[in-house]
Every structure is written in C-alpha cells, then in structure tokens.
Enzyme design. Structure first.
Site, short mmCIF file in Angstrom:
data_model
loop_
_atom_site.label_atom_id
_atom_site.label_comp_id
_atom_site.label_asym_id
_atom_site.label_seq_id
_atom_site.Cartn_x
_atom_site.Cartn_y
_atom_site.Cartn_z
N ASP A 376 -58.20 -2.59 3.37
CA ASP A 376 -58.97 -3.04 2.15
C ASP A 376 -58.38 -2.90 1.17
OD1 ASP A 376 -59.91 -4.83 4.42
OD2 ASP A 376 -61.95 -3.74 4.59
N SER A 377 -58.56 -1.68 0.87
CA SER A 377 -58.08 -1.71 -0.84
C SER A 377 -57.29 -1.92 -0.76
CB SER A 377 -58.30 0.22 -0.70
OG SER A 377 -56.86 0.47 -0.47
N GLY A 380 -58.72 -4.97 -2.77
CA GLY A 380 -60.13 -4.20 -3.32
C GLY A 380 -60.78 -4.54 -2.11
N PHE A 384 -65.53 -7.04 -4.07
CA PHE A 384 -66.12 -8.36 -3.51
C PHE A 384 -67.69 -7.81 -3.32
CE2 PHE A 384 -61.37 -8.68 -1.76
CZ PHE A 384 -61.69 -9.81 -2.01
N TYR A 461 -65.58 -9.67 7.54
CA TYR A 461 -66.56 -8.70 7.09
C TYR A 461 -67.23 -8.28 6.39
CZ TYR A 461 -65.17 -6.89 12.08
OH TYR A 461 -64.75 -6.44 13.16
N HIS A 510 -60.41 -4.54 18.52
CA HIS A 510 -60.10 -3.76 17.34
C HIS A 510 -60.55 -2.91 16.72
CE1 HIS A 510 -63.41 -5.85 15.86
NE2 HIS A 510 -63.58 -5.44 14.95
N HIS A 512 -62.14 0.25 13.98
CA HIS A 512 -62.43 0.46 12.46
C HIS A 512 -62.43 1.64 11.88
CE1 HIS A 512 -64.53 -4.05 11.80
NE2 HIS A 512 -64.60 -3.84 12.73
CU LIG Z 1 -65.11 -5.23 13.55
#
Ligand SMILES: [Cu+2]
Ligand SMILES: *[C@@H]1O[C@H](CO)[C@@H](O)[C@H](O)[C@H]1NC(C)=O
Ligand SMILES: *[C@@H]1O[C@H](CO)[C@@H](O)[C@H](O)[C@H]1NC(C)=O
Length: 579
Positions: A376-377, A380, A384, A461, A510, A512
């Site tokens: 995500d970085s 960014g 958000f 997310y 998935h 994280h």
């Molecule tokens: Cu998840």
C-alpha cells in the site's frame, strides 16, 4: 372515642414525619449534589505537562509551505514541471511534496543540547516523462526556498525508471478511456453478459505487481458491477493491459479472461463468442448483497464517552500532552501516521513510532488475484486518511484535527477532521488485586488511555490505525482492518483459493502484513533489543535420585539497535526496530 383521637394523632404524626423527611431529603440532596461530579467542558485541574514548540521540527508542511515549494519548482525552467492532473505521462509531473524529515542526530542536538534549529526542507517527487525517470528532490530552506537537490541516487542508490511510477489520476483517466474502447469493441458480449451499454458501465479494479520483471507495466484489470459494494460483485471478465508506453495510443490488450477461459485478443474472444464456442455468462440482476445500509434501526443511543471534569489531554499544533505523556505527530502521505519524541514523565522513551507498510497477499486461479501483492505505501497510505465521522469512527467528544497533503493534485488539499485524539476508559482495570489469602484488602486502578487515530481507506480495505498511550508507560500500536474483502468470479478450481460468499463470488484467500517502525530510546540512544523465548530443559531433581522433570527456561537474544535495523514480520503484527 379514645381510639378515634388516638388514630388521628398517629395519622398527623405520620404525615408530619413524612413531610419532614421529604424536606430533609431535598436539603441533603441539594447539599450533596454540589459535590457530585458534573460534566464540564472546561478542564477543572491543570495539565501535568507543558506543550513544546520545538515539536514543529516533525510537523507536516502547512498549506503555505506546500505552495512555497510548488511555486519555487514551477519557477525552475530546467525542471520544466507541470502541476496539471491531466498532464500526459510523457510530461514532467510534480507528483508529491512532503516534509523531508531532518536527521535524528541534528534533531537530538536541537532538542537536548540547545543545538541549532534544523533547516526545514521538503521532499518533492517528479515523474520526468521527458527523461523517462522518477526523481526525488530536496527543496529548501522553508519558508523561502533557494535550492533544490536531486537526492535519488543518495536515497535509493539507483536510478528509477519512469515505468516504476505509481498510476496517477491522469493515467487512470487515460486507462478508463482505453477500457471504454475495449467495451465498445466487444459491444454485444458486454451487453449480453454484463448489461453494459451507453448508460451502464463496469468498475475496474487493478492488480499488482504490474508485471514480473523490472520495466514491465502490464496490469491485469478485473471488472466489477457498478453497484454499492463493488468489490464483491465480480463479473468474470479480466483483461491484461500493457500501458508501458508514455503514449496512450500505443497501449494494448495482451490477454483476456472470460468465464475462466483465456483469449489472446479481443478479436479472438469476439470471434469465439459469436461462433458459440465459449461458455457464456448470461447477465442476471443480483441481490444487493454489498450495501452498507444498516439492516436494522438502532435500539436507542448506545453508551457515550464524556469527560466529567474536562479533557486530561491537550493538543497544540502537532504536539500532544496527556497526563505524564507528551509527543509530536505527523502524517506522511506515503507511509501514514507517526509520532516522535514520545516522552513519559518528561523522559524520552521513543524517538519515532510510525506506520511503514500494509501489504496483502492473495491466492487464486484467476490472474487478477493470482500474483497479487498490494504494497500500500507504493500507492500511499496516509494520503487516504479521510474525514472521521463523529460518534462512529471516533467518539463524539474526541478532538478532531485537519491535515494538509500534496500528492497527485494540482495544489495542497485540506482533509478536515482526519486525525482524532481522545481518552477513553478501556472498561477493565489496569491492575488490581483482591487479597484473599492473607489480608482482606483490595487495590485497583481504572484503565483509561489516550488514543491517537487515523483511518485510511485504500481501495476495498479500511485500516484503522491506533497508537495508544497507557498510564503504565506502555504504548500500543494497533491496526484493525474493515471495509470489503477482495473477490473474484467463481470459476472451476477456485474453491481451493477461498470461500464462496455469494452466487458466483469467491472471497479470495489472503493474508495481511503490517509494518511499523519503532525507534526506542530509553535512557539515551544506545539501546538493545532483547528477545526472550522459552524452552524446556530436562533437569534431575536434586532432592531425589533418578528423577527428572521438564522445567521451562529462558532463552535470551540481544541485538544492538543502533547497529541493526530489524523487521519482524508475522501476520498482522510486524515491527521494525532501530532503523
Ligand atoms: Cu483481509
Ligand atoms: C502518440 O502516438 C500517436 C501515434 O503514433 C501520435 O500521433 C501522437 O502524436 C503521439 N502523442 C504523443 C503525445 O507523443
Ligand atoms: C531426561 O533425562 C533422563 C536422563 O538422561 C532420561 O532418562 C529421561 O528420559 C529424560 N526425560 C525426557 C522427558 O527427555
């Protein structure tokens, strides 16, 4: 007669007694209510700690500072930058401006030894379409910049090709136009399978990484219905778009996936569809299973937070004081929220605590989610952090703070109420003991803690980030994920990669990974990071013969944090120490 007068005498006595007791009660309640806690908006007692102006070394750029940097860069003819969001990829686009954090040694000299005020500088990222490179500059000094310096090589030890840039709003605009071309090319199929026509379209959700080798810029784009909860309405259509060229007219569709079957070109798909050699998807209305609308009316108002004697914390600029705590804060557009110079009882215990990365790794038989690793970085995280809703995202009585950012925009943008700070009761004692065995006694302490929060909505997310400061001197970094899951159209063989969540919808498997940086500075900067584990050892019992027992024992490992940067990766909690 005697009995009658006796009765009325008792009656009057009783009436008088009741009256007297009512009056006495009113008087007593009146006297005592003066002492009961009252809700007070104003602080009743003074704060324990004072604000520190020097926290500004960590402060994000203000609106004016962003503008100063932007104007300065626009004046540099040799950089030839554009701030237009619809600049062509082949132009030079000023993508990002943010605070360039001063070095730790310099900041510590300033904070602890009355050293010089560190120069305030900005980092600016330019997508140089004309040179085919991404470059990072340091611009300073603020407020009136006089220099800029290319720091790409210094910071990354390499040149960064333009193909590695993140997709900008300008490029998305071109991509959507490109996809409209794909839709109209496949007109009949799109109408029959997905009900796409002039008024109805599909939403595109892209996957990452955009290729398998450096220089690639090929993205699998999956399509979803344009309804509430887009992310759980996949339609079974995915295309691989090659958008490596800086000229959008050279972009191509390299592959297509329709109902689990691959095609090499749009013509190929269209041809086979018309010939009836494709297992067709026939459009059908779907029940709105993705709506955010509450299914039931709430029953009364839930419990609320209130401060009986005013707030025990205070926020001034980017500095927070709370009971024995104090810290400075900021919000990086790229990495997210961060705090610095965290002190407890006046002593620094952390130089920095910051969010660094949020990664999600997917599995599937369909290309859209097969390789997908969202870092995500790279898009960014902090950018958000949107407005927080009172009473839902944070308590009504929290303090809400605005932030200003400059990322993929023509000018600085204010994000109202995008950080919240509040103290709340955890509903559990911090410590307690009831002495049952030896003395009859009790000691307990109510556990209230200060929460510093942002919520970043990155695609499907929503990550809720909390730094929590406890009265015991401990700090907790916490993240909760909510929002929508990512999904794909259910095709043969995909049930090994997730669970069915609706008709033809697979919620993909998935995991994280979340990455924090923690720079602990307890009693100075020379700290060790020590891990303590446990192992069992087989010990003979000294007071017996030929008897052994397994006894738990400590296994210690020490690492000097000034020498090593450590990252600990486990699902959902990842910690970096002393970088
Ligand atoms: Cu998840
Ligand atoms: C893109 O390519 C097309 C066709 O080759 C050409 O006509 C056009 O001028 C190019 N655009 C840019 C911005 O280079
Ligand atoms: C502990 O050590 C003794 C002596 O070597 C051995 O007999 C015994 O099996 C060991 N116990 C375990 C649980 O390993």
């Amino acid at each position: 007669m005697g009995e009658h007068s006796m009765n009325s005498c008792t009656k009057w006595t009783l009436v008088l007694f009741v009256l007297a007791s009512i009056i006495l009660n009113i008087v007593l309640i009146g006297i005592r209510s003066g002492r009961a806690p009252k809700c007070s908006a104003k602080r009743v007692h003074p704060l324990r700690r004072e604000h520190d102006e020097r926290s500004r070394v960590f402060a994000d750029l203000s609106r004016d500072e962003y503008l100063q940097v932007q104007r300065y860069l626009l004046r540099q003819k040799d950089l030839d930058v554009s701030t237009s969001q619809i600049a062509e990829p082949s132009d030079n686009f000023l993508f990002l401006i943010e605070l360039s954090l001063p070095g730790k040694a310099q900041v510590l000299a300033y904070l602890d030894q009355k050293g010089a005020d560190p120069t305030r500088e900005a980092t600016a990222v330019v997508f140089h379409g004309k040179q085919g490179l991404v470059k990072e500059y340091v611009v300073g000094p603020l407020p009136n910049p006089t220099y800029y310096r290319d720091v790409t090589q210094e910071r990354y030890q390499t040149q960064i090709p333009i193909t590695a840039r993140t997709v900008t709003i300008g490029e998305y605009k071109l991509l959507f136009t490109f996809l409209e071309g794909v839709f109209s090319r496949l007109g009949r199929l799109m109408k029959e399978s997905f009900d796409v026509d002039r008024d109805k379209t599909l939403n595109a959700f892209e996957q990452m990484p955009r290729g398998v080798q450096s220089g690639d810029r090929k993205t699998w784009i999956s399509f979803f219905r344009d309804v509430p909860g887009v992310y759980i309405h996949p339609v079974g259509f995915e295309v691989l778009v090659n958008h490596q060229s800086l000229n959008a007219s050279a972009w191509t569709v390299e592959r297509l996936l329709y109902n689990g079957q691959y095609f090499n070109s749009m013509e190929d798909l269209q041809h086979q569809y018309d010939a009836g050699s494709v297992k067709k998807i026939v459009y059908k209305e779907s029940p709105g299973h993705g709506s955010l609308r509450p299914r039931n009316k709430p029953l009364q108002i839930g419990p609320q937070l209130f401060y009986a004697e005013g707030k025990r914390y205070s926020v001034s600029h980017n500095h927070v004081v709370y009971l024995d705590w104090s810290f400075a804060f900021g919000l990086s557009s790229l990495t997210g929220m961060r705090v610095f110079d965290v002190r407890f009882g006046g002593e620094r215990i952390l130089y920095e605590l910051s969010v660094q990365e949020a990664m999600s790794v997917y599995g599937s038989v369909t290309p859209g989610m097969m390789l997908t690793k969202f870092l995500d970085s790279s898009i960014g995280i902090g950018r958000f952090a949107h407005e927080l809703v009172r009473g839902v995202d944070c308590p009504h009585q929290a303090t809400y703070l605005d932030t200003y950012r400059y990322i993929d925009v023509p000018g600085p943008v204010r994000f109202r109420n995008s950080i919240c700070v509040f103290e709340h009761s955890t509903g559990q004692p911090l410590r307690r003991h009831f002495s049952d065995f030896f003395h009859n006694s009790y000691g307990g302490m109510a556990n209230s803690a200060l929460v510093f929060r942002t919520i970043t909505s990155i695609g499907n997310y929503d990550y809720m980030w909390d730094f929590i400061f406890y009265q015991s001197g401990s700090v907790e970094a916490k993240v909760h994920a909510t929002g929508y899951i990512s999904s794909s159209y259910l095709v043969d063989g995909n049930l090994r990669f997730g669970h069915q969540v609706a008709e033809n919808v697979l919620g993909n498997i998935h995991t994280h990974f979340v990455n924090f940086k923690v720079d602990l500075d307890v009693l100075g900067v020379k700290n060790y990071f020590q891990t303590k584990d446990m192992k069992y050892v087989n010990m003979s019992l000294p007071w017996m013969t030929e008897r052994w027992a397994l006894v738990p024992q400590l296994v210690e490992q020490q690492l000097k944090t000034e020498q090593v940067g450590l990252c600990f990766w486990t699902s959902l909690t990842v910690v970096c120490i002393g970088l």
